[in-house]
Scaffold this motif. Structure first.
Motif, PDB file in Angstrom:
ATOM      1  N   SER A  17       0.814  -1.219   0.000  1.00  0.00           N
ATOM      2  CA  SER A  17       0.000   0.000   0.000  1.00  0.00           C
ATOM      3  C   SER A  17       0.846   1.267   0.000  1.00  0.00           C
ATOM      4  O   SER A  17       0.301   2.367   0.022  1.00  0.00           O
ATOM      5  N   LYS A  18       2.152   1.156  -0.049  1.00  0.00           N
ATOM      6  CA  LYS A  18       3.058   2.312   0.067  1.00  0.00           C
ATOM      7  C   LYS A  18       2.767   3.366  -0.994  1.00  0.00           C
ATOM      8  O   LYS A  18       2.697   4.553  -0.692  1.00  0.00           O
ATOM      9  N   LYS A  19       2.577   2.961  -2.247  1.00  0.00           N
ATOM     10  CA  LYS A  19       2.307   3.930  -3.316  1.00  0.00           C
ATOM     11  C   LYS A  19       0.996   4.669  -3.067  1.00  0.00           C
ATOM     12  O   LYS A  19       0.894   5.875  -3.291  1.00  0.00           O
ATOM     13  N   ASP A  38       1.538   7.175  -0.149  1.00  0.00           N
ATOM     14  CA  ASP A  38       2.285   8.348  -0.613  1.00  0.00           C
ATOM     15  C   ASP A  38       1.426   9.254  -1.484  1.00  0.00           C
ATOM     16  O   ASP A  38       1.482  10.478  -1.364  1.00  0.00           O
ATOM     17  N   ARG A  39       0.604   8.655  -2.340  1.00  0.00           N
ATOM     18  CA  ARG A  39      -0.282   9.459  -3.201  1.00  0.00           C
ATOM     19  C   ARG A  39      -1.299  10.223  -2.369  1.00  0.00           C
ATOM     20  O   ARG A  39      -1.564  11.401  -2.605  1.00  0.00           O
TER      21      ARG A  39
END
Length: 101
Positions: A16-18, A21-22
Motif C-alpha cells: 500500500s506504500k504507493k 504516498d499518493r
C-alpha cells in the motif's frame, strides 16, 4: 523553504506504500496548499512524519507529526478501518488547526 515527508509503514502495508504516498501528496496539494503559504519563507523547514501500521485486529493505527517552521502538531488514531478515510481525516484536523492561526 524545504519540505521533508517521512513515511514509516509496517511490513503488512508494503503493498500500500504507493497509495499512502499518493494520498499524502494529494492532501498536501489540495487541502493544505493555501494554509501552508503562511509558512513560506526561504529559511522555513517543514517536516511531516507519518507512521502507519496494522494492529492485531487488522485495523489501522496512524500517527501524523508535523513541524511547520518550529510549530509542532501531532494527531493519532487507532482501530481505523478505512485507510483513505484515515489519512484524509488526519490531514483535515491539521487543516482546521492551521486555519485558526
Amino acid at each position: 523553504m524545504e519540505l521533508k515527508v517521512i513515511t514509516k509503514i509496517g511490513n503488512d502495508l508494503d503493498k500500500s506504500k504507493k497509495v499512502i504516498d499518493r494520498l499524502i501528496e494529494d492532501n498536501l496539494k489540495t487541502k493544505l496548499d493555501n494554509y501552508l503559504k503562511k509558512f513560506e519563507k526561504n529559511s522555513a523547514e517543514w517536516i511531516i512524519e507519518v507512521k502507519l501500521d496494522k494492529n492485531k485486529k487488522w485495523l489501522f493505527n496512524w500517527i501524523l507529526q508535523v513541524n511547520l517552521d518550529w510549530n509542532d502538531y501531532r494527531y493519532e488514531r487507532e482501530d481505523y478501518k478505512n485507510l483513505d478515510d484515515l489519512i484524509n481525516h488526519l490531514f483535515l484536523h491539521l487543516k482546521e488547526e492551521l486555519s485558526n492561526k
